[in-house]
Design an enzyme around this catalytic site. Structure first.
Site, PDB file in Angstrom:
ATOM      1  N   GLY A   7       0.768  -1.088   0.109  1.00 57.07           N
ATOM      2  CA  GLY A   7      -0.052   0.043  -0.100  1.00 57.07           C
ATOM      3  C   GLY A   7       0.810   1.204   0.038  1.00 57.07           C
ATOM      4  O   GLY A   7       1.486   1.586   0.968  1.00 57.07           O
ATOM      5  N   ARG A  10      -0.688   7.867   0.367  1.00 58.33           N
ATOM      6  CA  ARG A  10      -0.066   8.994   1.021  1.00 58.33           C
ATOM      7  C   ARG A  10       0.977   8.621   2.240  1.00 58.33           C
ATOM      8  O   ARG A  10       2.000   9.010   2.548  1.00 58.33           O
ATOM      9  CB  ARG A  10      -1.179  10.107   1.410  1.00 58.33           C
ATOM     10  CG  ARG A  10      -1.316  11.026  -0.071  1.00 58.33           C
ATOM     11  CD  ARG A  10      -2.536  11.884   0.491  1.00 58.33           C
ATOM     12  NE  ARG A  10      -3.622  11.281   0.852  1.00 58.33           N
ATOM     13  CZ  ARG A  10      -4.855  11.911   1.130  1.00 58.33           C
ATOM     14  NH1 ARG A  10      -5.124  13.020   1.121  1.00 58.33           N
ATOM     15  NH2 ARG A  10      -6.070  11.076   1.426  1.00 58.33           N
ATOM     16  N   ASN A  94      -6.487   2.343   9.057  1.00 58.36           N
ATOM     17  CA  ASN A  94      -7.474   2.657  10.105  1.00 58.36           C
ATOM     18  C   ASN A  94      -8.367   1.408  10.058  1.00 58.36           C
ATOM     19  O   ASN A  94      -9.732   1.641   9.709  1.00 58.36           O
ATOM     20  CB  ASN A  94      -8.135   3.830   9.613  1.00 58.36           C
ATOM     21  CG  ASN A  94      -7.313   5.167   9.933  1.00 58.36           C
ATOM     22  OD1 ASN A  94      -6.519   5.113  10.883  1.00 58.36           O
ATOM     23  ND2 ASN A  94      -7.400   5.979   9.193  1.00 58.36           N
ATOM     24  N   SER A 120      -0.727   7.959  13.108  1.00 56.46           N
ATOM     25  CA  SER A 120      -1.471   9.331  13.064  1.00 56.46           C
ATOM     26  C   SER A 120      -0.131  10.153  12.507  1.00 56.46           C
ATOM     27  O   SER A 120       0.837  10.044  13.021  1.00 56.46           O
ATOM     28  CB  SER A 120      -1.994   9.997  14.302  1.00 56.46           C
ATOM     29  OG  SER A 120      -2.300  11.183  13.983  1.00 56.46           O
ATOM     30  N   GLY A 122      -0.686  12.084   9.146  1.00 53.78           N
ATOM     31  CA  GLY A 122      -1.226  12.361   7.934  1.00 53.78           C
ATOM     32  C   GLY A 122       0.152  12.728   6.703  1.00 53.78           C
ATOM     33  O   GLY A 122       1.091  12.001   7.113  1.00 53.78           O
ATOM     34  N   LYS A 172      -6.426   4.265  18.349  1.00 52.86           N
ATOM     35  CA  LYS A 172      -6.455   5.286  17.117  1.00 52.86           C
ATOM     36  C   LYS A 172      -7.734   5.738  17.051  1.00 52.86           C
ATOM     37  O   LYS A 172      -7.949   7.019  16.612  1.00 52.86           O
ATOM     38  CB  LYS A 172      -5.707   4.575  16.055  1.00 52.86           C
ATOM     39  CG  LYS A 172      -5.770   5.417  14.775  1.00 52.86           C
ATOM     40  CD  LYS A 172      -5.001   6.921  14.808  1.00 52.86           C
ATOM     41  CE  LYS A 172      -4.725   7.249  13.483  1.00 52.86           C
ATOM     42  NZ  LYS A 172      -5.739   7.488  12.486  1.00 52.86           N
ATOM     43  N   HIS A 175      -8.545   8.443  19.435  1.00 55.50           N
ATOM     44  CA  HIS A 175      -7.814   9.498  18.854  1.00 55.50           C
ATOM     45  C   HIS A 175      -8.699  10.276  17.853  1.00 55.50           C
ATOM     46  O   HIS A 175      -8.857  11.326  17.955  1.00 55.50           O
ATOM     47  CB  HIS A 175      -6.547   9.021  18.463  1.00 55.50           C
ATOM     48  CG  HIS A 175      -5.839  10.272  17.682  1.00 55.50           C
ATOM     49  ND1 HIS A 175      -5.973  10.368  16.217  1.00 55.50           N
ATOM     50  CD2 HIS A 175      -4.581  10.813  17.971  1.00 55.50           C
ATOM     51  CE1 HIS A 175      -5.219  11.120  16.034  1.00 55.50           C
ATOM     52  NE2 HIS A 175      -4.088  11.571  16.868  1.00 55.50           N
ATOM     53  N   ASN A 176      -9.210   9.589  16.870  1.00 55.02           N
ATOM     54  CA  ASN A 176      -9.889  10.065  15.768  1.00 55.02           C
ATOM     55  C   ASN A 176     -11.159  10.728  16.214  1.00 55.02           C
ATOM     56  O   ASN A 176     -11.481  11.856  15.554  1.00 55.02           O
ATOM     57  CB  ASN A 176     -10.007   9.323  14.699  1.00 55.02           C
ATOM     58  CG  ASN A 176      -8.687   9.071  13.879  1.00 55.02           C
ATOM     59  OD1 ASN A 176      -7.864   9.452  14.189  1.00 55.02           O
ATOM     60  ND2 ASN A 176      -8.776   8.843  12.550  1.00 55.02           N
ATOM     61  N   GLU A 179     -10.234  13.937  17.714  1.00 51.06           N
ATOM     62  CA  GLU A 179      -9.716  15.016  16.699  1.00 51.06           C
ATOM     63  C   GLU A 179     -11.050  15.509  15.995  1.00 51.06           C
ATOM     64  O   GLU A 179     -11.249  16.768  15.663  1.00 51.06           O
ATOM     65  CB  GLU A 179      -9.145  14.056  15.776  1.00 51.06           C
ATOM     66  CG  GLU A 179      -8.682  14.841  14.399  1.00 51.06           C
ATOM     67  CD  GLU A 179      -8.058  13.914  13.438  1.00 51.06           C
ATOM     68  OE1 GLU A 179      -8.686  13.822  12.312  1.00 51.06           O
ATOM     69  OE2 GLU A 179      -6.883  13.306  13.842  1.00 51.06           O
ATOM     70  N   TYR A 180     -12.270  14.914  15.788  1.00 46.77           N
ATOM     71  CA  TYR A 180     -13.680  15.168  15.204  1.00 46.77           C
ATOM     72  C   TYR A 180     -13.881  16.406  16.073  1.00 46.77           C
ATOM     73  O   TYR A 180     -14.499  17.451  15.520  1.00 46.77           O
ATOM     74  CB  TYR A 180     -14.498  14.041  15.410  1.00 46.77           C
ATOM     75  CG  TYR A 180     -14.631  13.141  14.295  1.00 46.77           C
ATOM     76  CD1 TYR A 180     -13.500  12.779  13.681  1.00 46.77           C
ATOM     77  CD2 TYR A 180     -15.785  12.561  13.414  1.00 46.77           C
ATOM     78  CE1 TYR A 180     -13.261  11.827  12.344  1.00 46.77           C
ATOM     79  CE2 TYR A 180     -15.474  12.002  12.574  1.00 46.77           C
ATOM     80  CZ  TYR A 180     -14.308  11.431  12.011  1.00 46.77           C
ATOM     81  OH  TYR A 180     -14.417  10.693  10.836  1.00 46.77           O
TER      82      TYR A 180
END
Length: 301
Positions: A7, A10, A94, A120, A122, A172, A175-176, A179-180
């Site tokens: 994979g 990015r 994810n 995490s 990005g 994670k 964590h997300n 983040e939201y």
């Protein structure tokens, strides 16, 4: 060390480059030949199938999977046909933690090690390093430590063994969800200031101001300041906000555990609302106000 990276989006591509910069050998595989070719140009060895990837690595192998959650099972099924007991599979995407726990059991029954790594960072991870949340046995995570130390911002911080299989993806996920909520709060606050026309506020100036000494200073605020320095009005940006699914999983987990999470839940619902181009609910609200109170309805042009 050497590993196979499966994979090359990015995250996977940048992680591969960071590992190679530290002297590790990466055998790169992706769905498209072009993605593999691009990574070969940057120093990786290319593998155009998982069979080729396995053959290019000396046992005991490490295969690091960075693919979208819906494709993980298919990749693992194919991968297991080419690996052998003693090899280690890492899922750094994810994935939903309950699916991770199921996969870990299957992989371990086949005699392989498995580690889930919530990741995490990005697009900034290549330069700044990644935050890595690893789940699995202590022995399996220890095998990965030299790679985790390179991918993290520093060898002694930014990575941790957080628990057994599934724990990395669970942490994670939460964590997300957090983040939201943080993103939604910033968005709402700046929207309030943007609407206060009579004060003629410079949102770019304010975002930069808050970065220094304020209790809300954060990396998210750094990114807001960077974006607003280029375009304060954001007129060319569509008001559509996607989600990766982890906010939904966090809300579902909160309900299952009988824990209130109103901020994360409302942040998720706001994202869903941004995608309703027809906004049927708002149209119906307008109709109801007209029906019971004779309030004027604005016509859609």
């Amino acid at each position: 060390m050497e590993l196979g990276m499966i994979g090359l989006g990015r995250m996977g591509a940048n992680m591969s480059v960071r590992l190679m910069q530290a002297g590790h050998r990466v055998v790169a595989n992706a769905r498209t030949r072009q993605s593999v070719d691009r990574m070969v140009e940057q120093g990786a060895d290319g593998a155009y199938s998982l069979a080729e990837l396995a053959a290019s690595l000396a046992p005991p192998r490490i295969a690091w999977v960075m693919v979208p959650a819906p494709t993980v099972d298919a990749v693992l099924e194919d991968l297991l046909r080419h690996l052998q007991p003693g090899d280690l599979i890492v899922d750094g995407g994810n994935s939903y933690y309950k699916e991770t726990m199921r996969r870990a059991e299957t992989i371990q029954e086949a005699g392989l090690d498995f580690v889930d790594v919530g990741t995490s960072g990005g697009i900034w991870g290549l330069a700044e390093g990644y935050c890595l949340m690893a789940g699995g046995s202590s022995a399996a995570v220890a095998r990965l430590q030299p790679l985790l130390e390179v991918l993290a911002p520093a060898p002694d911080r930014g990575w941790a063994h957080v628990g057994p299989s599934g724990a990395g993806h669970f942490v994670k996920m939460v964590h997300n969800g957090i983040e939201y909520g943080m993103m939604q709060a910033f968005a709402e606050g700046f929207a309030i200031m943007q609407a206060k026309d009579e004060l003629d506020l410079d949102l770019s100036q304010i975002s930069e101001l808050w970065r220094h000494g304020s209790v809300v200073r954060s990396w998210l605020l750094d990114l807001i300041a960077r974006a607003l320095a280029d375009d304060t009005e954001l007129a060319q940006i569509a008001p559509y906000v996607a989600d990766s699914g982890e906010g939904r999983w966090t809300v579902a987990e909160a309900i299952e555990l009988d824990r209130a999470a109103p901020v994360i839940t409302m942040a998720l619902l706001q994202r869903l609302r941004s995608r309703d181009e027809l906004s049927y609910s708002d149209r119906l609200l307008s109709v109801m106000r007209n029906q019971f109170g004779g309030h004027e309805m604005k016509k859609d042009e």
